[in-house]
Design an enzyme around this catalytic site. Structure first.
Site, PDB file in Angstrom:
ATOM      1  N   GLU A   1       0.651  -1.035  -0.071  1.00  0.00           N
ATOM      2  CA  GLU A   1      -0.255  -0.190   0.316  1.00  0.00           C
ATOM      3  C   GLU A   1       0.868   1.296   0.399  1.00  0.00           C
ATOM      4  O   GLU A   1       1.188   2.059  -0.461  1.00  0.00           O
ATOM      5  CB  GLU A   1      -1.192   0.380   1.375  1.00  0.00           C
ATOM      6  CG  GLU A   1      -1.566  -1.104   1.871  1.00  0.00           C
ATOM      7  CD  GLU A   1      -3.472  -0.705   0.343  1.00  0.00           C
ATOM      8  OE1 GLU A   1      -3.216   0.238  -0.519  1.00  0.00           O
ATOM      9  OE2 GLU A   1      -4.077  -1.731   0.184  1.00  0.00           O
TER      10      GLU A   1
ATOM     11  N   GLU B   1     -12.164   0.596 -10.193  1.00  0.00           N
ATOM     12  CA  GLU B   1     -11.344   0.486 -11.838  1.00  0.00           C
ATOM     13  C   GLU B   1     -12.357   0.284 -12.499  1.00  0.00           C
ATOM     14  O   GLU B   1     -12.128   0.301 -14.286  1.00  0.00           O
ATOM     15  CB  GLU B   1     -11.522  -1.692 -11.765  1.00  0.00           C
ATOM     16  CG  GLU B   1      -9.775  -1.081  -9.901  1.00  0.00           C
ATOM     17  CD  GLU B   1     -10.509  -1.372  -8.485  1.00  0.00           C
ATOM     18  OE1 GLU B   1     -10.781  -0.737  -8.189  1.00  0.00           O
ATOM     19  OE2 GLU B   1      -9.298  -1.195  -7.728  1.00  0.00           O
TER      20      GLU B   1
HETATM   21  C1  DMJ Z   1      -6.160   1.050  -4.873  1.00  0.00           C
HETATM   22  O1  DMJ Z   1      -5.411   0.976  -3.950  1.00  0.00           O
HETATM   23  C2  DMJ Z   1      -5.108   0.214  -5.631  1.00  0.00           C
HETATM   24  O2  DMJ Z   1      -6.211   0.155  -7.415  1.00  0.00           O
HETATM   25  C3  DMJ Z   1      -5.118  -1.365  -6.348  1.00  0.00           C
HETATM   26  O3  DMJ Z   1      -4.591  -1.957  -7.079  1.00  0.00           O
HETATM   27  C4  DMJ Z   1      -6.096  -1.882  -5.978  1.00  0.00           C
HETATM   28  N1  DMJ Z   1      -7.058  -1.336  -5.114  1.00  0.00           N
HETATM   29  C5  DMJ Z   1      -7.647   0.163  -4.666  1.00  0.00           C
HETATM   30  C6  DMJ Z   1      -8.272   0.703  -5.127  1.00  0.00           C
HETATM   31  O4  DMJ Z   1      -9.707  -0.343  -5.135  1.00  0.00           O
END
Ligand code: DMJ
Length: 454
Positions: free
Chosen positions: A118, A361
């Site tokens: 993260e 996404e």
């Molecule tokens: C984000 O932190 C990034 O896109 C990660 O790859 C997946 N999850 C979250 C958003 O949904």
């Protein structure tokens, strides 16, 4: 004299058609600009409330109007994640305030265990992207300090990273991780190497990616969790959803960002297997489900908000046809309740996990498909999703996640990726193309654009 009139008529008809087409194009562009401006206003609504109620903290809790820090102390998650969006939207005063807060207050010399994945995608990616957009060297210095403090995660017997690292002591913990966490590091660490001239970051992150790939099953699939001490899989479920998703994304993107042929080869070896074992045809629609990595047998017919990044990756890697079909399925999932659920059983069309975390996404894929096809259908799709997003998730003091897409009950959560990704992709979908030169950058998985250095 019919044969002399004919060309004149044709020319006239063409002129009229051009005029009509031109007007239509202008109308579409004007509408898109209005939408871009609405997105910017709504982004500001979220940002202003962060400034008002959570300034200096990691995140805003939009219903209680309080602040939240992930590790008890702030690492300025929201300002760092949001800064490049502020810059791209030309919110100059806000960007200046955020940049100076980061430059003066952000310190990584803290006795806290942080989640490497993260921190890398949000903070390292955010600092590097904003450095490239602003030229502010203080951001690069912070990125390098952070990179050095994260490096001990790779000190496992396999070279795969541990989940947590203590930013001050370098101690590491939690050996059970997943391909997304081991394989979604090279864009950020690699860019840090390019910008500092120190290869160590690239080498460590590349090794982690390669070590993940090397452990694929004989069928060519990776599992859902892996132990970095032993290199053994601890969960054999294979899919493109959370926990694996961005591992695939980075195989393709590190080829494009750095021209690294190993990445291209690993992607080329992976995509046919994904399409063979995970793609699923149901009632004429294309979905991607789960399969056992060893046998290839279908384990679940589930797809969700996180899987919805895949049309972007398909389009980006040249398979626009599949991308269009999968995006149609994602949009169907969105329209079931006017907001997508975290997980849907696409066979029964029943919601498995009903929360909505304001995820980006599906918008990301809409943006990529629009860029690749120029088809106005994708802007219309984006408009519908933006209307729903505002209708159900706008709160008095920011944007709030939903506990359940059926009841639309809001919860006290606005993750930093809402400002880094969700609003950014909505904005770029409608804004004029010159806002960001799409083919000159590669977005990391947190939507931070990194300049192509190939
Ligand atoms: C984000 O932190 C990034 O896109 C990660 O790859 C997946 N999850 C979250 C958003 O949904």
């Amino acid at each position: 004299m019919p044969d002399r009139i004919a060309p004149t008529v044709v020319l006239l008809a063409a002129a009229v058609a051009c005029a009509i087409h031109g007007c239509a194009k202008t109308r579409e562009d004007e509408h898109a600009q209005q939408l871009a401006s609405r997105v910017r206003d709504e982004f500001l609504h979220a940002w202003n409330n962060y400034e008002r109620y959570a300034w200096g903290h990691d995140a805003l809790r939009p219903l209680s109007k309080t602040a939240h820090d992930w590790y008890g102390q702030s690492l300025l998650m929201t300002p760092v994640d949001a800064l490049d969006t502020l810059i791209l939207m030309h919110l100059d005063a806000e960007a200046e305030r955020a940049r100076s807060l980061i430059a003066t207050d952000l310190s990584f010399d803290r006795d806290i265990y942080v989640k490497n994945f993260e921190i890398a995608i949000r903070l390292l990616g955010g600092l590097l992207s904003s450095y490239q957009l602003s030229g502010d060297k203080r951001l690069l210095r912070l990125a390098e300090d952070l990179g050095n403090r994260l490096l001990p995660v790779f000190n496992s017997p396999t070279g795969l990273p541990y989940v947590y690292v203590n930013l001050r002591t370098g101690q590491i913990r939690d050996p059970v991780t997943n391909p997304a966490e081991t394989g979604t590091l090279l864009l950020e660490f690699g860019t840090l190497s390019k910008l500092t001239g120190k290869p160590v970051f690239y080498e460590k992150a590349k090794r982690a990616l390669v070590e993940t790939f090397k452990r694929r099953s004989p069928l060519g699939l990776v599992g859902e969790s892996i132990n970095v001490d032993t290199g053994a899989w601890t969960n054999a479920d294979s899919h493109i959803s959370g926990g694996i998703d961005s591992y695939y994304e980075y195989l393709w993107k590190c080829w494009l960002l750095f021209g690294d042929k190993d990445c291209r080869d690993m992607w080329n070896a992976s995509i046919p297997t994904i399409n063979k074992y995970l793609a699923d045809e149901i009632r004429g629609g294309l979905w991607y489900g789960h399969a056992d990595m060893q046998t290839g047998e279908r384990t679940k017919t589930e797809y969700g908000a996180l899987d919805a990044f895949f049309p972007a990756l398909l389009a980006f890697s040249g398979d626009v046809e599949r991308a269009r079909r999968l995006q149609a399925s994602s949009f169907k999932m969105w329209n079931l309740y006017g907001i997508e659920p975290e997980t849907l059983d696409y066979k029964t069309m029943r919601v498995v996990a009903g929360s909505y975390h304001l995820r980006p996404e599906i918008i990301e894929s809409t943006y990529y498909l629009y860029r690749y096809t120029g088809d106005p259908e994708y802007r219309r799709m984006g408009e519908k999703m933006f209307d729903d997003f505002v209708k159900y998730c706008r709160a008095e003091s920011g944007y709030a996640a939903l506990a359940d897409v059926i009841s639309k009950e809001q919860v006290d959560e606005m993750q930093s990726f809402v400002l880094a990704e969700t609003f950014k992709y909505f904005y770029l979908l409608f804004a004029p193309p010159e806002t960001l030169q799409f083919d000159k950058v590669i977005f990391n998985t947190e939507a931070h654009p990194l300049k192509r250095t190939r």
